[in-house]
Design a protein around this motif. Sequence first.
Motif, PDB file in Angstrom:
ATOM      1  N   LEU A  36      32.803  44.498  40.903  1.00 43.92           N
ATOM      2  CA  LEU A  36      33.951  43.752  40.888  1.00 43.92           C
ATOM      3  C   LEU A  36      34.863  44.361  39.897  1.00 43.92           C
ATOM      4  O   LEU A  36      34.224  44.495  38.485  1.00 43.92           O
ATOM      5  N   LEU A  37      36.078  45.010  40.003  1.00 45.00           N
ATOM      6  CA  LEU A  37      36.916  45.780  39.138  1.00 45.00           C
ATOM      7  C   LEU A  37      38.052  45.164  38.730  1.00 45.00           C
ATOM      8  O   LEU A  37      38.702  45.140  39.637  1.00 45.00           O
ATOM      9  N   GLU A  38      38.143  44.653  37.680  1.00 40.70           N
ATOM     10  CA  GLU A  38      39.523  44.077  37.301  1.00 40.70           C
ATOM     11  C   GLU A  38      40.296  44.632  35.993  1.00 40.70           C
ATOM     12  O   GLU A  38      39.680  45.143  35.125  1.00 40.70           O
ATOM     13  N   LEU A  39      41.510  44.708  36.327  1.00 36.69           N
ATOM     14  CA  LEU A  39      42.252  45.616  35.149  1.00 36.69           C
ATOM     15  C   LEU A  39      42.395  44.879  34.075  1.00 36.69           C
ATOM     16  O   LEU A  39      42.238  45.327  33.096  1.00 36.69           O
ATOM     17  N   MET A  40      42.460  43.504  34.130  1.00 35.19           N
ATOM     18  CA  MET A  40      42.890  42.644  32.906  1.00 35.19           C
ATOM     19  C   MET A  40      41.629  42.456  32.188  1.00 35.19           C
ATOM     20  O   MET A  40      40.523  42.858  32.569  1.00 35.19           O
ATOM     21  N   ASP A  41      41.779  41.679  31.137  1.00 33.23           N
ATOM     22  CA  ASP A  41      40.385  41.600  30.287  1.00 33.23           C
ATOM     23  C   ASP A  41      39.713  40.292  30.596  1.00 33.23           C
ATOM     24  O   ASP A  41      38.597  39.715  30.067  1.00 33.23           O
ATOM     25  N   GLN A  42      40.025  39.594  31.648  1.00 33.95           N
ATOM     26  CA  GLN A  42      39.232  38.480  32.231  1.00 33.95           C
ATOM     27  C   GLN A  42      39.474  38.572  33.671  1.00 33.95           C
ATOM     28  O   GLN A  42      40.450  38.927  34.151  1.00 33.95           O
ATOM     29  N   ILE A  43      38.314  37.859  34.331  1.00 29.04           N
ATOM     30  CA  ILE A  43      38.502  37.514  35.644  1.00 29.04           C
ATOM     31  C   ILE A  43      39.414  36.388  35.934  1.00 29.04           C
ATOM     32  O   ILE A  43      39.543  35.630  35.222  1.00 29.04           O
ATOM     33  N   VAL A  44      40.043  36.337  37.143  1.00 31.44           N
ATOM     34  CA  VAL A  44      40.902  35.486  37.388  1.00 31.44           C
ATOM     35  C   VAL A  44      42.215  35.305  36.116  1.00 31.44           C
ATOM     36  O   VAL A  44      42.231  34.210  35.808  1.00 31.44           O
ATOM     37  N   PRO A  45      42.917  36.383  36.087  1.00 33.53           N
ATOM     38  CA  PRO A  45      43.742  36.512  34.951  1.00 33.53           C
ATOM     39  C   PRO A  45      44.702  35.153  34.934  1.00 33.53           C
ATOM     40  O   PRO A  45      45.058  34.900  36.032  1.00 33.53           O
ATOM     41  N   GLY A  46      45.139  34.762  33.948  1.00 35.16           N
ATOM     42  CA  GLY A  46      46.029  33.446  34.197  1.00 35.16           C
ATOM     43  C   GLY A  46      45.151  32.008  34.139  1.00 35.16           C
ATOM     44  O   GLY A  46      45.818  31.200  33.699  1.00 35.16           O
ATOM     45  N   ALA A  47      43.988  32.036  34.575  1.00 31.89           N
ATOM     46  CA  ALA A  47      43.257  30.859  34.618  1.00 31.89           C
ATOM     47  C   ALA A  47      42.565  30.650  33.076  1.00 31.89           C
ATOM     48  O   ALA A  47      42.637  31.481  32.433  1.00 31.89           O
ATOM     49  N   ASP A  48      42.176  29.379  32.968  1.00 31.33           N
ATOM     50  CA  ASP A  48      41.547  29.185  31.526  1.00 31.33           C
ATOM     51  C   ASP A  48      40.328  30.217  31.266  1.00 31.33           C
ATOM     52  O   ASP A  48      39.505  30.406  32.084  1.00 31.33           O
ATOM     53  N   ALA A  49      40.655  30.763  29.978  1.00 25.71           N
ATOM     54  CA  ALA A  49      39.603  31.596  29.628  1.00 25.71           C
ATOM     55  C   ALA A  49      38.227  31.317  29.693  1.00 25.71           C
ATOM     56  O   ALA A  49      37.364  32.109  29.978  1.00 25.71           O
ATOM     57  N   LYS A  50      37.805  29.953  29.036  1.00 28.32           N
ATOM     58  CA  LYS A  50      36.582  29.619  29.015  1.00 28.32           C
ATOM     59  C   LYS A  50      35.945  29.382  30.498  1.00 28.32           C
ATOM     60  O   LYS A  50      34.711  29.917  30.730  1.00 28.32           O
ATOM     61  N   ALA A  51      36.817  29.073  31.463  1.00 23.40           N
ATOM     62  CA  ALA A  51      36.557  28.689  32.703  1.00 23.40           C
ATOM     63  C   ALA A  51      36.090  30.114  33.534  1.00 23.40           C
ATOM     64  O   ALA A  51      34.963  30.168  34.134  1.00 23.40           O
ATOM     65  N   ALA A  52      37.011  30.917  33.210  1.00 24.87           N
ATOM     66  CA  ALA A  52      36.880  32.492  33.805  1.00 24.87           C
ATOM     67  C   ALA A  52      35.474  33.098  33.389  1.00 24.87           C
ATOM     68  O   ALA A  52      34.721  33.589  34.221  1.00 24.87           O
ATOM     69  N   ARG A  53      35.082  32.782  32.025  1.00 21.76           N
ATOM     70  CA  ARG A  53      33.874  33.328  31.404  1.00 21.76           C
ATOM     71  C   ARG A  53      32.754  32.742  31.964  1.00 21.76           C
ATOM     72  O   ARG A  53      31.782  33.357  32.452  1.00 21.76           O
ATOM     73  N   GLU A  54      32.966  31.436  32.252  1.00 22.47           N
ATOM     74  CA  GLU A  54      31.561  30.622  32.873  1.00 22.47           C
ATOM     75  C   GLU A  54      31.481  31.279  34.373  1.00 22.47           C
ATOM     76  O   GLU A  54      30.536  31.405  34.788  1.00 22.47           O
ATOM     77  N   LEU A  55      32.718  31.528  35.084  1.00 22.25           N
ATOM     78  CA  LEU A  55      32.664  32.069  36.538  1.00 22.25           C
ATOM     79  C   LEU A  55      31.970  33.209  36.425  1.00 22.25           C
ATOM     80  O   LEU A  55      31.147  33.678  37.267  1.00 22.25           O
ATOM     81  N   GLN A  56      32.451  34.195  35.456  1.00 20.83           N
ATOM     82  CA  GLN A  56      31.999  35.736  35.463  1.00 20.83           C
ATOM     83  C   GLN A  56      30.316  35.450  35.181  1.00 20.83           C
ATOM     84  O   GLN A  56      29.539  36.509  35.796  1.00 20.83           O
ATOM     85  N   LYS A  57      29.935  34.626  34.346  1.00 16.88           N
ATOM     86  CA  LYS A  57      28.416  34.558  33.994  1.00 16.88           C
ATOM     87  C   LYS A  57      27.711  34.148  35.300  1.00 16.88           C
ATOM     88  O   LYS A  57      26.748  34.824  35.530  1.00 16.88           O
ATOM     89  N   HIS A  58      28.071  33.399  36.063  1.00 16.50           N
ATOM     90  CA  HIS A  58      27.580  32.826  37.188  1.00 16.50           C
ATOM     91  C   HIS A  58      27.461  33.793  38.309  1.00 16.50           C
ATOM     92  O   HIS A  58      26.509  34.278  39.147  1.00 16.50           O
ATOM     93  N   LEU A  59      28.633  34.789  38.270  1.00 18.81           N
ATOM     94  CA  LEU A  59      28.647  35.966  39.245  1.00 18.81           C
ATOM     95  C   LEU A  59      27.797  37.095  38.886  1.00 18.81           C
ATOM     96  O   LEU A  59      26.870  37.665  39.726  1.00 18.81           O
ATOM     97  N   LYS A  60      27.556  37.400  37.473  1.00 19.96           N
ATOM     98  CA  LYS A  60      26.731  38.246  36.883  1.00 19.96           C
ATOM     99  C   LYS A  60      25.138  37.883  37.240  1.00 19.96           C
ATOM    100  O   LYS A  60      24.370  38.637  37.814  1.00 19.96           O
ATOM    101  N   ARG A  61      24.939  36.521  37.295  1.00 22.52           N
ATOM    102  CA  ARG A  61      23.645  36.182  37.352  1.00 22.52           C
ATOM    103  C   ARG A  61      23.141  36.410  38.857  1.00 22.52           C
ATOM    104  O   ARG A  61      22.149  36.664  39.090  1.00 22.52           O
ATOM    105  N   ARG A  62      24.112  36.402  39.842  1.00 17.21           N
ATOM    106  CA  ARG A  62      23.844  36.513  41.199  1.00 17.21           C
ATOM    107  C   ARG A  62      23.978  37.740  41.483  1.00 17.21           C
ATOM    108  O   ARG A  62      23.826  38.230  42.589  1.00 17.21           O
ATOM    109  N   GLY A  63      24.158  38.909  40.547  1.00 16.80           N
ATOM    110  CA  GLY A  63      24.083  40.308  40.625  1.00 16.80           C
ATOM    111  C   GLY A  63      25.426  41.149  40.984  1.00 16.80           C
ATOM    112  O   GLY A  63      25.277  42.245  41.124  1.00 16.80           O
TER     113      GLY A  63
END
Length: 401
Positions: free
Chosen positions: A199-226
Amino acid sequence: PGGLVYDVVIIGGGPAGYAAALYAHNYGLNTALVEKDDVGGTCLLRGCIPAKAWLQSAEVFTTVAKAAEFGVQSSEPTFDWGTALARKQKIVDGLVKGLSGLLKQRKVDVINGFGRLDGPNRVVVNDGEQVLEANNVIVATGSVPRTIPGYDFDGVRIVSSDHALDWKARPQRVAIIGAGAIGCEFASLLADLGSDVTLLELMDQIVPGADAKAARELQKHLKRRGVKIKTGASVAAPTITDAGVTVPFGDASVEVDVVLVAVGRAPVTEGIGIETTSVQVDRGYLGADLTTMQTSQPGVYAVGDLLAGTPQLAHAGFAEGIAAVTHIATGTAAGPDYRAIPLVVYTHPEMAEVGLTEAAAVDQGYEVETHSHSFLGVGRAQISGQNQGMVKLVVQKDGPI
Ligand code: NAD
């Protein structure tokens, strides 16, 4: 002359357009809906509904795969792609049929064809096959997937979500460009079904514009699933070979079988005669007064994904369609309260938010405090086996609760 004049002609039968059409019945307005495809629009035909059908199949698959944790013994599940695809299509077809029936029941004239404005009070269908006179027109022609230079959609190696929803088999290696709602939802479901996802994202967080902490949490779980996630990734033009596609980003690259481009959606406002009216157009988006949905051309309304400065969400479209009809019938300003429109990303785990993010609240000068609570301490989350994630509240300091 002397012919029927509709109270309202709606161009486009997606959520914004069909909500307007159905609602118009409440006021006894004489209504026509012009649609070139089946009714239902992106949400029903190529968006929310089919995407959620796929996500549900992926969820059932992963639930069965970990059933033993719940004390349920089963053999290792396998995924029958064709059955899931057919199920998705059956759901879509059934809902299209249901919606067509509802429109008929509410006495909306559904006209199958391409609608174009000819001045503010006339809609021409299929270049003159039919000409509809209208006291009011609601433009609801929606949006289509955008792409970036070098990534023209070919439907095979470089695809949009339109194509991906109809893949005939599971793609092995997938690069997804853009980690907005579409990119993240596909990353989640493809990872669950066993694809190798980058997954390639231009901005410095996934789902830009969403809450940064929530986006980090989601990123962690997606990463954990490979899912391999690169933020701040600037993607260059691809190389397409018989073996696949090479996608360069920064000084790295990834080789995949298919690239899904999910970098946003562009309004569909060309070729529909906007220039025959005084409706304001800003880079293809239509301007409207968001309290009434009326454009700068009295009697012409704009609703849905083609609106400038509003979220491209089906539920926002419904509210806008209803507001336009309310204004036509009663003169009342009933535009949606955009602050109250929720955003949900249907990944596993899902991410949802409503109201201002912490960053936006601070930007707007509020003094805020935040409270977070992990799902680890929530009984219901433990029971359903979905104890990852958290709730975060952003409140105004000493403000109303
Ligand atoms: P989006 O605007 O939500 O996300 C696009 C993403 O692509 C952004 O994160 C952006 O920073 C990134 N991007 C842009 N250019 C890029 C580039 N060159 N390289 C890498 N990344 C790049 O758009 P979307 O996900 O395509 O969805 C389109 C619309 O449909 C959005 O408004 C979205 O909210 C809506 N939608 C909503 C849902 C939902 O509510 N669950 C689901 C699907 C789509």
